[in-house]
Design a protein around this motif. Structure first.
Motif, short mmCIF file in Angstrom:
data_model
loop_
_atom_site.label_atom_id
_atom_site.label_comp_id
_atom_site.label_asym_id
_atom_site.label_seq_id
_atom_site.Cartn_x
_atom_site.Cartn_y
_atom_site.Cartn_z
N HIS A 50 0.84 -1.20 0.00
CA HIS A 50 0.00 0.00 0.00
C HIS A 50 0.87 1.25 0.00
O HIS A 50 0.57 2.24 -0.69
CB HIS A 50 -0.92 0.01 1.21
CG HIS A 50 -2.13 -0.88 1.06
ND1 HIS A 50 -2.98 -0.79 0.00
CD2 HIS A 50 -2.61 -1.86 1.86
CE1 HIS A 50 -3.95 -1.68 0.12
NE2 HIS A 50 -3.75 -2.35 1.26
N GLU A 54 0.60 4.06 -2.91
CA GLU A 54 0.20 5.42 -2.58
C GLU A 54 1.29 6.42 -2.98
O GLU A 54 1.01 7.51 -3.50
CB GLU A 54 -0.08 5.55 -1.07
CG GLU A 54 -1.24 4.71 -0.58
CD GLU A 54 -2.59 5.23 -1.07
OE1 GLU A 54 -2.63 6.21 -1.84
OE2 GLU A 54 -3.62 4.65 -0.69
N LYS A 59 0.58 10.29 -3.47
CA LYS A 59 -0.04 10.52 -2.16
C LYS A 59 0.98 10.21 -1.06
O LYS A 59 0.94 9.15 -0.43
CB LYS A 59 -1.29 9.66 -2.01
CG LYS A 59 -2.36 9.96 -3.08
CD LYS A 59 -3.54 9.01 -2.97
CE LYS A 59 -4.58 9.31 -4.04
NZ LYS A 59 -5.73 8.36 -3.99
N ARG A 62 -0.19 9.49 2.65
CA ARG A 62 -0.74 8.14 2.85
C ARG A 62 0.38 7.10 2.79
O ARG A 62 0.35 6.12 3.54
CB ARG A 62 -1.81 7.85 1.80
CG ARG A 62 -3.07 8.72 1.99
CD ARG A 62 -4.10 8.42 0.90
NE ARG A 62 -4.58 7.06 0.97
CZ ARG A 62 -5.56 6.64 1.77
NH1 ARG A 62 -6.15 7.50 2.59
NH2 ARG A 62 -5.95 5.39 1.75
N ALA A 63 1.35 7.30 1.92
CA ALA A 63 2.49 6.39 1.86
C ALA A 63 3.25 6.40 3.18
O ALA A 63 3.68 5.35 3.67
CB ALA A 63 3.42 6.79 0.71
#
Length: 428
Positions: A50, A54, A59, A62-63
């Motif tokens: 994920h 991200e 993003k 979020r990463a």
């Protein structure tokens, strides 16, 4: 009646089927175990996947969150540490990112580039330069790396090397305008106005509105206009300066436009532009001096002195001091005029020292004293880490000039810098 041979055959077949069943059961168990293991691993790796997705989607926040979540269970995982560091760079948090990069070695082009960008955000050019050089070797056609490498080299005064990387950028499809603009900057730094103008013309031929470049359009038009003025082409310079002011009114553009109008013989327009420059920035010395000269020509000596005075004082530079000397002379105050003439001479000698230092920086950018002066200027600008890095390299062999010792101590405590007058003139 079953024979002995038939009975043996049945027994053997039964045993073979039994072994086959056991083998199949064993294989099924292995497959099931492998599937279960894969499922567990996939579940455990999901936060890291994920984080990567991200980040690649732009993003970074979020990463970073997914990286931190993964690191809660595996705090020493280098992959997660690197995703976290790269996310921190994109979030403009270079100090935290550098703490990771300096602990975990970069293993790919993207990681090396991110590490370099973290140093660039801190304006630590000395540390960014070798990383950008490595990144450019790993991916020679990466436009961002070539631009950053060129910028870093310019900051370090390595103009020949900067011209090389700027030229490489110019040859990349879609990057020609950015490359020519960098080359214009480099030629301008060495005072080659003809080549500078040529590069600016090529830039604007590719991007007539100066968009999509590393500088804002108003800044491009301002810089090109200033070069044209310096090259004795005020008419064309005036056009570009007006374009700059139309996009964003700045004190530098207004002052330069005043100079262009003055050269064209439009004294009223020049005065209006200079006054606008002072309105935009009361500390614009070039505009104030121009207005003082205009007032002197009008024999309004009191106005001339007011234009030269900021917060009750005349700026310590030779051109302002000389103008004050001329105004006082015309007023008939000879004693005060002579005092200002002496000040003008003192300021001029100091400025000539600075000019010789600038010439040394251009002529011999890797010279010991060039690096001392450059470190001093970084410290003067408040870039203490970069100054400290340069001084550390300069004193690595244990030898230290008295001035360098004073400078190193001032940088260490971030205190007042020693005077450049302490450097013997013979050094440059």
């Amino acid at each position: 009646m079953t024979t002995v041979a038939e009975s043996a055959a049945v027994t053997i077949g039964s045993r073979q089927r039994s072994r086959r069943r056991r083998w199949l059961f064993a294989m099924a168990a292995l497959v099931a175990a492998a599937a279960a293991t894969w499922a567990v691993l996939e579940y455990q790796e999901r936060p890291l996947l994920h984080a990567a997705r991200e980040f690649q989607a732009g993003k970074a926040a979020r990463a970073l969150a997914w990286s931190n979540y993964y690191l809660e269970g595996r705090p020493d995982d280098s992959r997660a540490q690197m995703w976290k560091a790269r996310a921190l760079v994109e979030l403009n948090r270079p100090v935290e990112a550098l703490a990771i990069f300096e602990r975990v070695n970069a293993a790919s082009f993207d990681e090396v580039h991110a590490w370099a960008k973290a140093y660039l955000l801190q304006q630590q050019w000395t540390r960014a330069l070798p990383l950008l050089t490595l990144a450019a070797n790993l991916q020679p056609a990466d436009a961002d790396v070539l631009h950053e490498l060129t910028t870093c080299r310019i900051r370090m005064g390595l103009l020949d090397e900067a011209a090389d990387s700027a030229s490489r950028l110019t040859r990349l499809p879609g990057q020609e305008a950015r490359g020519w603009l960098l080359q214009a900057t480099i030629h301008n730094d060495v005072g080659d106005y003809l080549k500078t103008i040529e590069c600016y013309r090529k830039t604007l031929a590719l991007s007539p509105d100066a968009t999509g470049l590393q500088l804002a359009p108003h800044e491009v038009f301002l810089q090109f206009g200033l070069v044209l003025l310096n090259a004795g082409q005020p008419a064309e310079g005036q056009v570009l300066l007006r374009r700059s002011l139309a996009l964003l009114p700045t004190t530098d553009a207004a002052a330069a436009l005043g100079n262009a109008l003055s050269l064209a013989g439009d004294s009223d327009g020049a005065k209006a532009a200079w006054q606008r420059a002072v309105e935009l920035s009361p500390s614009n010395l070039s505009a104030r001096e121009a207005l003082a000269k205009a007032a002197m020509q009008d024999r309004d000596f009191a106005a001339g002195k007011r234009w030269l005075t900021i917060n009750g004082q005349v700026t310590a530079r030779s051109s302002s001091a000389y103008l004050m000397h001329r105004l006082l002379t015309l007023e008939g105050d000879q004693a005060a005029a002579e005092a200002w003439a002496k000040r003008a001479d003192e300021y001029r000698q100091r400025e000539q020292r600075v000019t010789r230092m600038d010439e040394l920086l251009l002529r011999s950018p890797r010279d010991y004293w060039s690096n001392v002066i450059r470190a001093y200027r970084f410290a003067q600008a408040g870039n203490w880490p970069q100054a400290a890095d340069m001084l550390k390299a300069l004193t690595a062999d244990g030898t230290r000039d008295p001035f360098v010792g004073k400078l190193a101590e001032a940088v260490r405590v971030r205190g007042p810098l020693p005077s450049l007058d302490e450097i013997p003139a013979s050094r440059f």
